[in-house]
Design a protein around this motif. Structure first.
Motif, PDB file in Angstrom:
ATOM      1  N   TYR A 175       0.820  -1.202   0.000  1.00 48.52           N
ATOM      2  CA  TYR A 175       0.000   0.000   0.000  1.00 48.52           C
ATOM      3  C   TYR A 175       0.860   1.261   0.000  1.00 48.52           C
ATOM      4  N   TYR A 231       0.719   5.382   1.037  1.00 49.37           N
ATOM      5  CA  TYR A 231       0.049   6.345   1.901  1.00 49.37           C
ATOM      6  C   TYR A 231       0.504   7.741   1.493  1.00 49.37           C
ATOM      7  N   TYR A 259       0.730  11.825   3.045  1.00 48.64           N
ATOM      8  CA  TYR A 259       0.649  12.703   4.207  1.00 48.64           C
ATOM      9  C   TYR A 259       0.820  14.145   3.774  1.00 48.64           C
ATOM     10  N   PRO A 283       2.559  16.120  10.617  1.00 47.96           N
ATOM     11  CA  PRO A 283       1.934  15.570   9.403  1.00 47.96           C
ATOM     12  C   PRO A 283       0.504  15.102   9.676  1.00 47.96           C
ATOM     13  N   LEU A 329      -2.491  12.413   7.900  1.00 49.58           N
ATOM     14  CA  LEU A 329      -2.766  11.359   6.940  1.00 49.58           C
ATOM     15  C   LEU A 329      -3.851  11.813   5.969  1.00 49.58           C
ATOM     16  N   PHE A 347      -4.838   6.499   2.637  1.00 52.85           N
ATOM     17  CA  PHE A 347      -4.304   5.213   3.076  1.00 52.85           C
ATOM     18  C   PHE A 347      -4.738   4.127   2.095  1.00 52.85           C
ATOM     19  N   ARG A 348      -4.009   3.035   2.094  1.00 54.64           N
ATOM     20  CA  ARG A 348      -4.319   1.918   1.195  1.00 54.64           C
ATOM     21  C   ARG A 348      -4.515   2.382  -0.242  1.00 54.64           C
ATOM     22  N   TYR A 362       3.931  14.117   1.259  1.00 51.58           N
ATOM     23  CA  TYR A 362       4.851  12.983   1.264  1.00 51.58           C
ATOM     24  C   TYR A 362       4.085  11.691   0.970  1.00 51.58           C
ATOM     25  N   TRP A 394       5.725   0.633   2.820  1.00 53.60           N
ATOM     26  CA  TRP A 394       6.623  -0.382   3.331  1.00 53.60           C
ATOM     27  C   TRP A 394       7.368  -1.016   2.143  1.00 53.60           C
ATOM     28  N   LEU A 435       8.471  -5.779   4.205  1.00 56.09           N
ATOM     29  CA  LEU A 435       7.593  -5.228   5.252  1.00 56.09           C
ATOM     30  C   LEU A 435       8.331  -4.972   6.556  1.00 56.09           C
ATOM     31  N   THR A 436       9.605  -4.625   6.448  1.00 60.06           N
ATOM     32  CA  THR A 436      10.387  -4.297   7.642  1.00 60.06           C
ATOM     33  C   THR A 436      10.965  -2.902   7.581  1.00 60.06           C
ATOM     34  N   ASP A 437      10.816  -2.264   6.458  1.00 59.21           N
ATOM     35  CA  ASP A 437      11.417  -0.945   6.255  1.00 59.21           C
ATOM     36  C   ASP A 437      10.350  -0.016   5.686  1.00 59.21           C
ATOM     37  N   TYR A 438      10.016   1.013   6.445  1.00 57.34           N
ATOM     38  CA  TYR A 438       9.015   1.982   6.010  1.00 57.34           C
ATOM     39  C   TYR A 438       9.761   3.183   5.448  1.00 57.34           C
ATOM     40  N   PHE A 481       9.490   7.194   3.616  1.00 57.50           N
ATOM     41  CA  PHE A 481       8.804   8.372   3.114  1.00 57.50           C
ATOM     42  C   PHE A 481       9.460   8.813   1.813  1.00 57.50           C
TER      43      PHE A 481
END
Lengths: 110, 118
Positions: free
Chosen positions: A33, A35, A37, A45, A47, A50-51, A88, A92, A96-99, A101
């Motif tokens: 997904y 996102y 901001y 910030p 939101l 989303f998704r 922004y 992920w 799915l361990t590193d988010y 921007f």
């Protein structure tokens, strides 16, 4: 190395439609997904999307999001002076361990 | 109403430690994953760390891995960020933000400033 690249700036006059992109490299957006901001300078910030394309309650339907396998876009229709802010994207990575921007787009209302 | 309030920021010397807190209220804290996000002066947003709603997993940005630790106390509705071996480039406003499932970080605190300077 996962990177989300956005154009540094975008602008429009009141009432116009403005779009901004979010391009992914080093990872694919296909299965994750995106996102969006909004940050008015000096504030936290907020939101917006989303998704990929869903708006939280309270976010005007002037804001819309879309996504393809390698990029995403945010559109603002009926541009208003209060839309002047930094925007922004975020996502992920595939593990799915590193988010991450995106680099951010500054929107100016002329 | 939903509220996140960060505290613990300040001016510290390089190489020292600092512990940030984020007090949550107005929602069921134990149901939400929590992020720390920072913003250096004049720069964009940088994700720092994330912890699952129950504390069972934590993830970190490469820039802080091995130096920072995120934790939470669900009995006290509080999120923490232990920051060790601080460097000048850790100088930033640090925000905490809550996220339910994968619905996005929909609530943010006002931020706390960390200034690492000799």
């Amino acid at each position: 190395h996962f990177v989300l690249t956005q154009p540094p700036s975008a602008s429009g006059t009141p009432g116009q439609r403005v779009t901004m992109s979010c391009s992914a490299s080093g990872s694919n957006l296909e299965s994750n997904y995106v996102y969006w901001y909004q940050q008015v300078p000096g504030t936290a910030p907020r939101l917006l999307i989303f998704r990929n394309n869903q708006r939280p309650s309270g976010v005007p339907d002037r804001f819309s999001g879309s996504k393809s396998d390698t990029s995403a876009s945010l559109a603002i229709s009926g541009l208003r002076s209060e839309d002047e802010a930094d925007y922004y994207c975020a996502a992920w990575d595939d593990s799915l361990t590193d988010y991450l921007f995106g680099t951010g787009t500054k929107v100016t209302v002329l | 109403q939903v509220q996140l309030v960060e505290s613990g920021g300040g001016v510290v010397q390089p190489g020292t430690s600092l512990r940030l807190s984020c007090a949550a209220s107005g929602f069921t804290f134990s149901n939400y994953g929590m992020h720390w996000v920072r913003q250096a002066p004049g720069k964009g947003l940088e994700w720092v760390a994330f912890i699952y709603y129950d504390g069972s997993g934590q993830y970190y940005a490469d820039s802080v891995k091995g130096r920072f630790a995120i934790s939470r106390d669900n009995s006290k509705n509080t999120l923490f960020l232990q920051m060790d071996s601080l460097r000048a480039d850790d100088t930033a406003v640090y925000y905490c933000a809550s996220e339910y499932g994968d619905y996005g970080a929909d609530n943010w605190g006002q931020g706390t400033l960390v200034n690492v300077s000799a």
